[in-house]
Design an enzyme around this catalytic site. Structure first.
Site, PDB file in Angstrom:
ATOM      1  N   GLY A  73       0.522   3.393 -14.523  1.00 51.10           N
ATOM      2  CA  GLY A  73       0.868   2.813 -13.221  1.00 51.10           C
ATOM      3  C   GLY A  73       2.254   3.202 -12.739  1.00 51.10           C
ATOM      4  O   GLY A  73       2.811   2.577 -11.845  1.00 51.10           O
ATOM      5  N   LEU A  92      15.337  -1.950  -8.735  1.00 53.61           N
ATOM      6  CA  LEU A  92      16.794  -1.797  -8.881  1.00 53.61           C
ATOM      7  C   LEU A  92      17.509  -2.026  -7.538  1.00 53.61           C
ATOM      8  O   LEU A  92      17.023  -1.591  -6.503  1.00 53.61           O
ATOM      9  CB  LEU A  92      17.131  -0.387  -9.377  1.00 53.61           C
ATOM     10  CG  LEU A  92      16.645   0.004 -10.775  1.00 53.61           C
ATOM     11  CD1 LEU A  92      17.057   1.442 -11.076  1.00 53.61           C
ATOM     12  CD2 LEU A  92      17.236  -0.942 -11.822  1.00 53.61           C
ATOM     13  N   THR A 145       0.869  -1.178   0.000  1.00 54.83           N
ATOM     14  CA  THR A 145       0.000   0.000   0.000  1.00 54.83           C
ATOM     15  C   THR A 145       0.907   1.230   0.000  1.00 54.83           C
ATOM     16  O   THR A 145       2.132   1.121   0.047  1.00 54.83           O
ATOM     17  CB  THR A 145      -0.872   0.071   1.262  1.00 54.83           C
ATOM     18  OG1 THR A 145      -0.042   0.450   2.385  1.00 54.83           O
ATOM     19  CG2 THR A 145      -1.510  -1.267   1.582  1.00 54.83           C
ATOM     20  N   ALA A 202      12.247   1.180  -7.513  1.00 50.49           N
ATOM     21  CA  ALA A 202      11.487  -0.052  -7.766  1.00 50.49           C
ATOM     22  C   ALA A 202      12.374  -1.283  -7.542  1.00 50.49           C
ATOM     23  O   ALA A 202      12.905  -1.450  -6.450  1.00 50.49           O
ATOM     24  CB  ALA A 202      10.882  -0.030  -9.166  1.00 50.49           C
ATOM     25  N   LYS A 254       6.934   3.788   1.117  1.00 51.73           N
ATOM     26  CA  LYS A 254       8.085   4.589   1.566  1.00 51.73           C
ATOM     27  C   LYS A 254       7.872   5.282   2.902  1.00 51.73           C
ATOM     28  O   LYS A 254       8.813   5.798   3.495  1.00 51.73           O
ATOM     29  CB  LYS A 254       8.362   5.683   0.525  1.00 51.73           C
ATOM     30  CG  LYS A 254       8.884   5.150  -0.777  1.00 51.73           C
ATOM     31  CD  LYS A 254       8.989   6.258  -1.796  1.00 51.73           C
ATOM     32  CE  LYS A 254       7.862   6.247  -2.787  1.00 51.73           C
ATOM     33  NZ  LYS A 254       7.671   5.103  -3.631  1.00 51.73           N
ATOM     34  N   GLU A 262       2.601   7.466  -8.176  1.00 49.75           N
ATOM     35  CA  GLU A 262       1.939   7.089  -6.929  1.00 49.75           C
ATOM     36  C   GLU A 262       0.432   7.121  -7.213  1.00 49.75           C
ATOM     37  O   GLU A 262      -0.004   7.805  -8.149  1.00 49.75           O
ATOM     38  CB  GLU A 262       2.250   8.131  -5.843  1.00 49.75           C
ATOM     39  CG  GLU A 262       3.678   8.121  -5.333  1.00 49.75           C
ATOM     40  CD  GLU A 262       3.984   6.913  -4.459  1.00 49.75           C
ATOM     41  OE1 GLU A 262       3.239   6.677  -3.487  1.00 49.75           O
ATOM     42  OE2 GLU A 262       4.953   6.200  -4.762  1.00 49.75           O
ATOM     43  N   ASP A 271       7.811  12.593  -3.232  1.00 47.53           N
ATOM     44  CA  ASP A 271       8.251  11.217  -3.460  1.00 47.53           C
ATOM     45  C   ASP A 271       9.779  11.132  -3.542  1.00 47.53           C
ATOM     46  O   ASP A 271      10.404  10.250  -2.951  1.00 47.53           O
ATOM     47  CB  ASP A 271       7.598  10.732  -4.762  1.00 47.53           C
ATOM     48  CG  ASP A 271       8.070   9.362  -5.163  1.00 47.53           C
ATOM     49  OD1 ASP A 271       7.770   8.410  -4.423  1.00 47.53           O
ATOM     50  OD2 ASP A 271       8.762   9.244  -6.205  1.00 47.53           O
ATOM     51  N   LYS A 288      12.700   9.449  -1.095  1.00 49.30           N
ATOM     52  CA  LYS A 288      13.673   8.467  -1.593  1.00 49.30           C
ATOM     53  C   LYS A 288      15.110   8.870  -1.258  1.00 49.30           C
ATOM     54  O   LYS A 288      15.903   8.041  -0.815  1.00 49.30           O
ATOM     55  CB  LYS A 288      13.511   8.290  -3.098  1.00 49.30           C
ATOM     56  CG  LYS A 288      12.242   7.514  -3.461  1.00 49.30           C
ATOM     57  CD  LYS A 288      12.027   7.543  -4.957  1.00 49.30           C
ATOM     58  CE  LYS A 288      10.840   6.682  -5.361  1.00 49.30           C
ATOM     59  NZ  LYS A 288      10.433   6.959  -6.751  1.00 49.30           N
ATOM     60  N   GLY A 331       6.893   1.048 -12.103  1.00 45.15           N
ATOM     61  CA  GLY A 331       6.110   0.015 -12.775  1.00 45.15           C
ATOM     62  C   GLY A 331       5.808  -1.112 -11.817  1.00 45.15           C
ATOM     63  O   GLY A 331       6.651  -1.498 -10.993  1.00 45.15           O
TER      64      GLY A 331
END
Ligand code: ADP
Ligand code: ASP
Ligand code: MG
Length: 810
Positions: A660, A609, A551, A607, A575, A663, A674, A678, A792
């Site tokens: 997609g 990586l 979520t 994602a 996050k 967010e 976002d 990160k 993705g």
């Protein structure tokens, strides 16, 4: 000669008794069949006796019900009117006798042990009568004439000399099928006695030993002696072969499947015992003999437990170096007939601890208080300590003797599941190791120990998924595709045990089919409640439990502490927790370490990586991270790459949402939040104690765009479309591109929209890709570059999948 015993669990209904007849029918003669009372009858008799002796007249109705029940069994089973008549007459006589005894209890308001034995005998007397009439051609013998006990009521023991002679002379010449009531016996005054609860097993063993039977078969409602009590451990399975000692040890420590004293007489005579299932007569069952074959890799054969015991300790300086203390202690206990289940002594000699049944606990403390009165009164030189609500678990197996590391497995299984061991003891024969734990942990303890010893080949991964959006759904699909490979090639059994979204939740102790779990959630789920979901997940207490957060919800993120604290790993793509207060982030990491579970969040940045893992590995190996330059928003990169004269900013944002990449709420991306989250997560991973407020952000859309709802946002952005198109054309002419860049440099972090030319590594960053440049002490001249899809559902789900595999070290 064969002796067969059928317990109450095989004699629950007339239908079941018909099944028993099928088993007996094919036995070679002569053969002896020992039967218990019908299921539940002895418990009922005890209850009625209790009612009567408390002066409760309800006992009468209960008693009548019990007698009628037996009459119904006779009616259902006996088709020959002569047999039925015979049975009814006998039932009447025996019931009248019993009625008198209960009336006596009622009038006197008490029951003596002796009279109680007479009352309890009713169950076996009538069951054996009905069954012998039902089995054509069989004879009925009264075990009270064959099995002799001596000693006072409640503590009587079998007089084997007299008993063996009586049994031998009764059956010396028989070539028939004989039915014998189990459990009942008599003393030398011809008073009825009993052999203790569950004593029909013992009756059968005594008879088998006296006659040197070729085999004793004990028929139950389970497939044999199992690796643990199947009511407590779902994954318990049948043990093919046990030695007498192993079986005795297991039953001594609570395996109720065989009454504890049963095996002694057959062991002495070396008579094999086969435990079989009445409901599955073709099953192999368990063979107990003196030369069990080795069965597989586990060094133990089984686990048993006794719940509700009291732990009594005698401790204090007066114990140290004083000889004879143990002798006095155990002497006092023996004199008072206290039965000790387990003893353990600290090597310092400072204390001796022993376990007793709660009903013996008071007597035990009184006996020792009296024996050590002098020391106790002398300034606490000795103290008595009683700890209640304890359980004992014993692991048993002859192979333990030659296998190192058993205790380690036992204690690791318990420790890594947060179960503390209060006391421990090891039998000198090394046939068993026992631990005392608190009652409330018993169920979980049995299961984790069972998994630890018996299922180590196949590792289990129990998943609880929150979120059924794009990432959740994609993860479920990937898991489903890989189930067989994981099981066959990696011995990993993955089970989905619970799933929830913001509307519904479902937790299923037997697991949920991954292929249609979303439909099941929709049709069978109850109203979602994350607190309740977590509570139930913790209560299930499964090994290798993982909570997966797919979520973007803060209501879920605030719960990680509680989940990790409950010994459940967390894998998250959300996050919020890792980018919230530094203290919370640190607390989560510490809790995970303390509870020996994993907290994994690789997919919160880039994602799938391997960015967090790489930074963490560099730091672990002693490298220093000087600088991180990164394009971390797949959404923004996609938007800036897609924008064209035919696709203005507002439309590019909508396209990113549809694909997609963004967010669920794209404003989180567009405002820079976002990316702030990160870079903060990466900075923390690199060792900097930073908060969100320490990251400076320059927004490229004015603040007023972010007030109001999502539709307002889109329409406000539209008003800036033209302005952005002009700037875009200018950049195109200069051969430069927009990149939303995050930088961490010597501990200070910023997030801003910059323009880059072809000389910069991010110039050629296509689509929704991310790039991270790490300048470190070791990668100083040429930074390390990590680049690839940064958004993705599929790649994020794959990253979550990879984290899951790391939780179980696959
Ligand atoms: P009966 O009354 O027929 O003699 P019991 O009810 O006394 O049978 O014993 C059988 C029961 O013992 C099983 O139904 C099972 O629930 C329980 N049990 C406890 N521990 C074990 C074990 N290790 N293996 C098999 N059964 C066990
Ligand atoms: N009927 C007795 C009991 O329930 C003996 C037995 O079943 O073995 O304890
Ligand atoms: Mg029983």
């Amino acid at each position: 000669m064969k002796v067969l015993k059928f317990g109450g669990s095989s004699l629950g209904t007339p239908e079941r008794i018909r099944g028993v007849k099928e088993i007996i029918k094919v036995q070679p003669l002569p053969c002896i069949v020992v039967v218990s009372a019908f299921e539940g009858v002895t418990d009922n008799l005890l209850r009625i006796a209790e009612l009567a002796s408390r002066g409760n007249s309800d006992y009468k109705a209960e008693f009548e019900k019990l007698v009628n029940n037996h009459k119904e069994f006779a009616n259902a089973l006996l088709s020959d009117p002569v047999d039925l008549n015979n049975a009814s007459g006998r039932i009447e006589v025996i019931s009248n006798e019993l009625g008198e005894i209960f009336r006596g209890f009622f009038l006197l308001r008490e029951s003596t042990k002796h009279a109680l034995d007479q009352a309890l005998a009713f169950g076996e007397r009538i069951s054996s009568l009905i069954i012998s009439l039902f089995l054509d051609g069989s004879l009925l013998e009264d075990s009270r004439k064959l099995i002799k006990t001596e000693g006072k009521p409640g503590y009587s023991v079998v007089d084997f000399k007299a008993t063996n002679e009586l049994i031998r002379s009764a059956f010396e010449k028989t070539d028939k099928l004989t039915v014998l009531p189990g459990f009942i016996s008599s003393n030398h005054n011809e008073d009825t006695t009993t052999l203790g609860r569950g004593g029909s097993d013992y009756t059968a063993a005594i008879v088998a030993a006296a006659l040197k039977a070729e085999i004793l078969e004990i028929w139950k409602d389970v497939d044999g002696f199992m690796t643990a009590d199947p009511r407590k451990v779902e994954k318990a399975y049948t043990i093919e072969n046990l030695s007498y000692s192993e079986a005795m040890e297991l039953s001594h420590f609570g395996a109720k499947v065989i009454y504890t004293p049963t095996l002694r007489p057959v062991f002495r005579e070396n008579i094999p015992v086969l435990v079989k299932n009445t409901f599955n007569p073709d099953g192999r069952g368990t063979l107990i003999n003196n030369k069990p074959v080795d069965q597989g890799p586990s060094p133990i054969k089984g686990i048993s437990s006794i719940d509700h015991i009291d732990l009594v300790s005698l401790q204090g300086p007066a114990m140290v170096g004083v000889t004879g203390t143990s002798a006095r202690l155990f002497g006092a206990l023996a004199k008072n007939e206290v039965n000790i289940i387990l003893i353990t002594q600290a090597s310092s000699e400072y204390s001796i601890t022993f376990a007793v049944k709660p009903s013996d606990s008071e007597l035990a403390t009184e006996a020792i208080s009296e024996e050590f009165a002098a020391e106790i009164s002398r300034n606490n030189e000795l103290r008595i300590l009683v700890e209640k609500n304890m359980s004992i678990i014993a692991i048993v197996g002859e192979k333990m003797k030659n296998t190192p590391g058993i205790s380690a497995t036992l204690f690791r299984s318990l420790g890594s599941n947060g179960i503390s061991v209060v006391a421990t003891a090891q039998g000198s024969s090394e046939l068993n190791i026992s631990v005392v734990i608190r009652n409330e942990s018993l169920h979980r303890a049995l299961n984790v120990i069972h998994d630890g010893f018996f299922l180590s080949r196949i590792k289990e991964l129990n998943l609880f998924i929150a979120g059924t959006g794009l990432v959740g759904t994609s993860l479920i699909k990937q898991l489903q595709q890989q189930l067989t490979v994981l099981l066959e090639e990696y011995s990993l059994s993955v089970r989905l045990m619970g799933i929830t979204n913001s509307r519904k939740m479902i937790i299923a102790p037997k697991g949920i089919d991954l292929s249609n779990c979303r439909e099941i959630l929709k049709s069978e789920g109850e109203k979602a409640d994350i607190a309740e979901f977590i509570e139930r997940m913790k209560r299930m207490n499964l090994t290798n439990s993982v909570f997966i957060d797919c979520t973007a919800d803060s209501k879920v993120a605030v719960r990680y502490g509680e989940i990790l604290g409950g010994y459940i790993s967390v894998v998250t793509a959300n996050k919020i927790a890792c980018s919230s207060d530094y203290l919370y982030y640190k607390y989560l990491k510490n809790t995970a370490a303390e509870k020996d579970v994993r907290f994994m969040y690789e997919t919160t940045v880039g994602a799938g990586l391997p960015i967090i893992k790489t930074i963490s590995d560099l730091v672990l190996s002693g490298d220093k991270i000087y600088k991180i330059e990164a394009v971390l928003s797949g959404t923004l990169n996609f938007i800036f790459n897609e924008m064209s004269s035919s696709l203005p900013l507002s439309k590019a944002i909508k396209k990113a949402r549809e694909k997609g990449y963004s967010e669920p709420d794209p404003r989180i991306d567009l405002s820079g939040t976002d990316v702030v989250r990160k870079i903060l997560i990466l900075a923390r991973e690199a060792g900097y104690q930073m908060e969100q407020k320490d990251v400076s952000v320059s927004k490229f859309l004015p603040d007023n765009c972010f007030s109001g709802d999502l539709n307002d946002f889109y329409s406000k952005v539209e008003t800036y479309d033209a302005e952005f198109e002009i700037k875009r054309l200018e950049l195109e002419k200069l051969n430069r591109k927009w990149r939303f860049c995050a930088t961490l440099d010597q501990g200070s972090a910023k997030v801003e929209l910059v323009t880059v030319g072809p000389e910069h590594p991010s110039f050629y960053l296509e689509g929704s890709n991310n790039i991270v440049l790490l300048t470190t002490e070791r990668y100083r001249e040429l930074p390390m570059v990590i680049k690839g899809y940064g958004a993705g559902a599929d790649v994020t789900a794959a990253g979550v999948f990879a984290d899951l595999m790391r939780v179980v070290n696959v």
